[in-house]
Motif scaffolding. Sequence first.
Motif, PDB file in Angstrom:
ATOM      1  N   LEU A  71     -19.210  30.614  -9.770  1.00  0.00           N
ATOM      2  CA  LEU A  71     -18.217  31.621  -9.386  1.00  0.00           C
ATOM      3  C   LEU A  71     -18.703  32.438  -8.196  1.00  0.00           C
ATOM      4  CD1 LEU A  71     -17.018  32.861 -12.902  1.00  0.00           C
ATOM      5  CD2 LEU A  71     -16.046  31.068 -11.439  1.00  0.00           C
ATOM      6  N   LEU A  72     -20.007  32.703  -8.162  1.00  0.00           N
ATOM      7  CA  LEU A  72     -20.552  33.436  -7.021  1.00  0.00           C
ATOM      8  C   LEU A  72     -20.441  32.590  -5.750  1.00  0.00           C
ATOM      9  CD1 LEU A  72     -22.045  36.038  -6.131  1.00  0.00           C
ATOM     10  CD2 LEU A  72     -24.187  34.807  -6.513  1.00  0.00           C
ATOM     11  N   LYS A  73     -20.697  31.307  -5.859  1.00  0.00           N
ATOM     12  CA  LYS A  73     -20.615  30.415  -4.698  1.00  0.00           C
ATOM     13  C   LYS A  73     -19.180  30.311  -4.191  1.00  0.00           C
ATOM     14  CE  LYS A  73     -22.456  26.049  -2.967  1.00  0.00           C
ATOM     15  NZ  LYS A  73     -23.353  26.756  -2.030  1.00  0.00           N
ATOM     16  N   GLN A  74     -18.237  30.257  -5.109  1.00  0.00           N
ATOM     17  CA  GLN A  74     -16.832  30.205  -4.710  1.00  0.00           C
ATOM     18  C   GLN A  74     -16.416  31.459  -3.947  1.00  0.00           C
ATOM     19  OE1 GLN A  74     -14.543  29.445  -8.266  1.00  0.00           O
ATOM     20  NE2 GLN A  74     -15.711  27.576  -8.744  1.00  0.00           N
ATOM     21  N   ALA A  75     -17.094  32.573  -4.230  1.00  0.00           N
ATOM     22  CA  ALA A  75     -16.809  33.818  -3.510  1.00  0.00           C
ATOM     23  C   ALA A  75     -17.536  33.889  -2.179  1.00  0.00           C
ATOM     24  CB  ALA A  75     -17.212  35.007  -4.379  1.00  0.00           C
ATOM     25  N   GLY A  76     -18.360  32.861  -1.877  1.00  0.00           N
ATOM     26  CA  GLY A  76     -19.008  32.796  -0.568  1.00  0.00           C
ATOM     27  C   GLY A  76     -20.465  33.181  -0.550  1.00  0.00           C
ATOM     28  N   TYR A  77     -21.130  33.173  -1.727  1.00  0.00           N
ATOM     29  CA  TYR A  77     -22.527  33.598  -1.801  1.00  0.00           C
ATOM     30  C   TYR A  77     -23.383  32.521  -2.463  1.00  0.00           C
ATOM     31  CZ  TYR A  77     -20.748  38.309  -0.836  1.00  0.00           C
ATOM     32  OH  TYR A  77     -20.139  39.403  -0.275  1.00  0.00           O
ATOM     33  N   ASP A  78     -24.550  32.273  -1.874  1.00  0.00           N
ATOM     34  CA  ASP A  78     -25.512  31.352  -2.480  1.00  0.00           C
ATOM     35  C   ASP A  78     -26.485  32.078  -3.403  1.00  0.00           C
ATOM     36  OD1 ASP A  78     -24.529  29.038  -1.207  1.00  0.00           O
ATOM     37  OD2 ASP A  78     -25.662  29.521   0.615  1.00  0.00           O
ATOM     38  N   SER A  79     -26.588  33.385  -3.254  1.00  0.00           N
ATOM     39  CA  SER A  79     -27.481  34.187  -4.097  1.00  0.00           C
ATOM     40  C   SER A  79     -26.911  35.595  -4.225  1.00  0.00           C
ATOM     41  CB  SER A  79     -28.896  34.243  -3.498  1.00  0.00           C
ATOM     42  OG  SER A  79     -28.870  34.842  -2.207  1.00  0.00           O
ATOM     43  N   VAL A  80     -27.434  36.330  -5.178  1.00  0.00           N
ATOM     44  CA  VAL A  80     -26.970  37.697  -5.411  1.00  0.00           C
ATOM     45  C   VAL A  80     -27.505  38.613  -4.314  1.00  0.00           C
ATOM     46  CG1 VAL A  80     -27.043  39.657  -7.004  1.00  0.00           C
ATOM     47  CG2 VAL A  80     -26.890  37.313  -7.903  1.00  0.00           C
ATOM     48  N   ARG A  92     -16.362  42.314  -5.619  1.00  0.00           N
ATOM     49  CA  ARG A  92     -14.965  42.433  -5.188  1.00  0.00           C
ATOM     50  C   ARG A  92     -14.388  41.069  -4.830  1.00  0.00           C
ATOM     51  NH1 ARG A  92     -16.652  46.971  -1.629  1.00  0.00           N
ATOM     52  NH2 ARG A  92     -16.299  48.940  -2.757  1.00  0.00           N
ATOM     53  N   ARG A  93     -15.173  40.256  -4.140  1.00  0.00           N
ATOM     54  CA  ARG A  93     -14.691  38.927  -3.761  1.00  0.00           C
ATOM     55  C   ARG A  93     -14.513  38.025  -4.980  1.00  0.00           C
ATOM     56  NH1 ARG A  93     -17.767  37.202   1.885  1.00  0.00           N
ATOM     57  NH2 ARG A  93     -17.379  39.169   3.012  1.00  0.00           N
ATOM     58  N   MET A  94     -15.403  38.155  -5.937  1.00  0.00           N
ATOM     59  CA  MET A  94     -15.247  37.396  -7.170  1.00  0.00           C
ATOM     60  C   MET A  94     -14.014  37.865  -7.930  1.00  0.00           C
ATOM     61  SD  MET A  94     -19.258  37.367  -8.359  1.00  0.00           S
ATOM     62  CE  MET A  94     -19.157  36.172  -9.666  1.00  0.00           C
ATOM     63  N   GLN A  95     -13.834  39.181  -7.988  1.00  0.00           N
ATOM     64  CA  GLN A  95     -12.691  39.741  -8.707  1.00  0.00           C
ATOM     65  C   GLN A  95     -11.380  39.294  -8.092  1.00  0.00           C
ATOM     66  OE1 GLN A  95     -13.332  41.999 -11.462  1.00  0.00           O
ATOM     67  NE2 GLN A  95     -11.210  41.464 -11.924  1.00  0.00           N
ATOM     68  N   GLY A 175     -15.304  32.068 -17.884  1.00  0.00           N
ATOM     69  CA  GLY A 175     -15.180  32.721 -16.589  1.00  0.00           C
ATOM     70  C   GLY A 175     -14.522  34.082 -16.666  1.00  0.00           C
ATOM     71  N   ASN A 176     -14.364  34.616 -17.875  1.00  0.00           N
ATOM     72  CA  ASN A 176     -13.795  35.955 -18.026  1.00  0.00           C
ATOM     73  C   ASN A 176     -14.812  37.033 -17.672  1.00  0.00           C
ATOM     74  OD1 ASN A 176     -11.394  34.819 -18.892  1.00  0.00           O
ATOM     75  ND2 ASN A 176     -11.972  34.918 -21.054  1.00  0.00           N
ATOM     76  N   ILE A 177     -16.090  36.667 -17.698  1.00  0.00           N
ATOM     77  CA  ILE A 177     -17.199  37.523 -17.276  1.00  0.00           C
ATOM     78  C   ILE A 177     -18.061  36.704 -16.327  1.00  0.00           C
ATOM     79  CG2 ILE A 177     -19.266  38.774 -18.006  1.00  0.00           C
ATOM     80  CD1 ILE A 177     -17.894  38.998 -20.796  1.00  0.00           C
ATOM     81  N   ALA A 178     -18.346  37.239 -15.160  1.00  0.00           N
ATOM     82  CA  ALA A 178     -19.138  36.479 -14.191  1.00  0.00           C
ATOM     83  C   ALA A 178     -20.577  36.967 -14.085  1.00  0.00           C
ATOM     84  CB  ALA A 178     -18.484  36.540 -12.813  1.00  0.00           C
ATOM     85  N   LYS A 201     -24.717  26.048 -14.334  1.00  0.00           N
ATOM     86  CA  LYS A 201     -23.756  26.944 -13.699  1.00  0.00           C
ATOM     87  C   LYS A 201     -24.070  28.418 -13.957  1.00  0.00           C
ATOM     88  CE  LYS A 201     -20.022  23.537 -13.904  1.00  0.00           C
ATOM     89  NZ  LYS A 201     -18.685  23.211 -14.451  1.00  0.00           N
ATOM     90  N   TRP A 202     -25.286  28.684 -14.406  1.00  0.00           N
ATOM     91  CA  TRP A 202     -25.682  30.074 -14.570  1.00  0.00           C
ATOM     92  C   TRP A 202     -27.145  30.229 -14.169  1.00  0.00           C
ATOM     93  CZ3 TRP A 202     -29.460  31.994 -17.980  1.00  0.00           C
ATOM     94  CH2 TRP A 202     -29.964  31.093 -18.930  1.00  0.00           C
TER      95      TRP A 202
END
Length: 363
Positions: A71-80, A92-95, A175-178, A201-202
Amino acid sequence: TPDVAQLGNTWVPELAALDALAPLDARVAGAAGVPRAAYFPGIWDTNVVGDTVYGIPWYVDTRVLFYRTDLLKQAGYDSVPQTWAGWTEAMRRMQARMGPGQHAALLPTNEWTQPVIFGLQTGSPLLKDGGRYGAFREPAFRRAFRFYVGLYRQGLAPAVSNTQVANLYQEFERGNIAMYVTGPWNIGEFGKRLPPSMQDKWSTAPLPGPNGPGESVAGGASLVVFRSSPHPAEAWKLIEFLSRPEQQVRFYRLTGDLPARREAWADTALANNRYAAAFRTQLERVVATPKVPEWEQIAAKMIDRADAAIRGAQTEDQALAGLDADVDEMLSKRRWLLTRRAAAAQTKHAAASRPPTRAEVRP
C-alpha cells in the motif's frame, strides 16, 4: 520477596522509592560479565534512579512502525519517510487511495505510548523541576500533542480504542489499516496470524521524528535483587549467568523477547530477521519515561485527557491544562517528601558543620 526477580523497567523507580531493591553499582563495577557499554544506553538508563543502578536489562522493548509495503508503494513510496512532514504526506497519499472505513494508521486512543513517544521526540521532559510538576503545557509537548491529535482530525487515524477493533490482523490484511505503531511481540503475531500470501507485503520501520529519525520509548524488563535477600551473592551470580550473550539468544529463541545485550543481535536468529532490524535501529534511539513512582498513574491520566481532545470534548489547550493539573495533584506527596528530605539534609549538614559544645567535648 524472592532473592532475584524480573521487573518491568517502568516499575524500577517505584520499588526503589520503597527501598525494596538492592543497589547494584558495586557489583557492576566488579563484574566483567555485565559491562554497561554492552547495553543500549536508553535501556540501561531506565534502571538508574538518581545515581544508583537498581537493575540489569534482561529483555528490551520499544515501539516501531508496522506497515503494508504494497500500500505504501502504491502511494509512491519505497520506504517510510523519516520526518513527521514526510510521514504525514505519505499517509495522506495512502488515505486518498482508500475507501470508507479505511485508514492510513491505527493509533489506539487507549494507549499512552504514542503521545509520550511524540513528546520524547520533541525533547519534552514530560515532567519538570525534578519530577515535581507536569510539563505538558510547555512548548515541546504542546507541539507533539498538536501533531498527535492532528492525525485524527485529518482522518488519517480512526478515533477508536483497541477494544473497538474486532481483529487487528484481519483489518491489516484487508487493507483497512495500513500502518500501526506497536512492539516486538507482533513480529510473531503477524507471522502467525497473517496468511502466507501476506508475508511479503508487510514490514517494520523505525519511527519518524520531527526533523529526522525519531526516538521511541525505552521498555522491557530487568533483573533485580531485593534488599531483603539473604543470598545476594548467589542472586548476582544468577544475573551474571542470564546476562551472557548466549543465554540472551537462547531466551529470545524460546520466547521472542528481544535481547538486551548488543552482542546477542549478531546471532543469525536475529541478524537474519528482517522484521527485527527496525527494532535494532530504534533501540539506539530510546528514551526512559520519567523515573517517578507515580508514572503509571500519570500515563493512565494522559489517555483520558488525550481522548477528550481527540473527540473534541476539550480543546488541546484545555486538555493539556487539565493534564498538568491532574499530574501536579498526583505529585503533591512527592513534592512534600522531597521538601522534607531536603530540610533534613540541611539540618544534618548544619549540625555537622557547627563547632561542638563544651558538653560534647570529652577531656
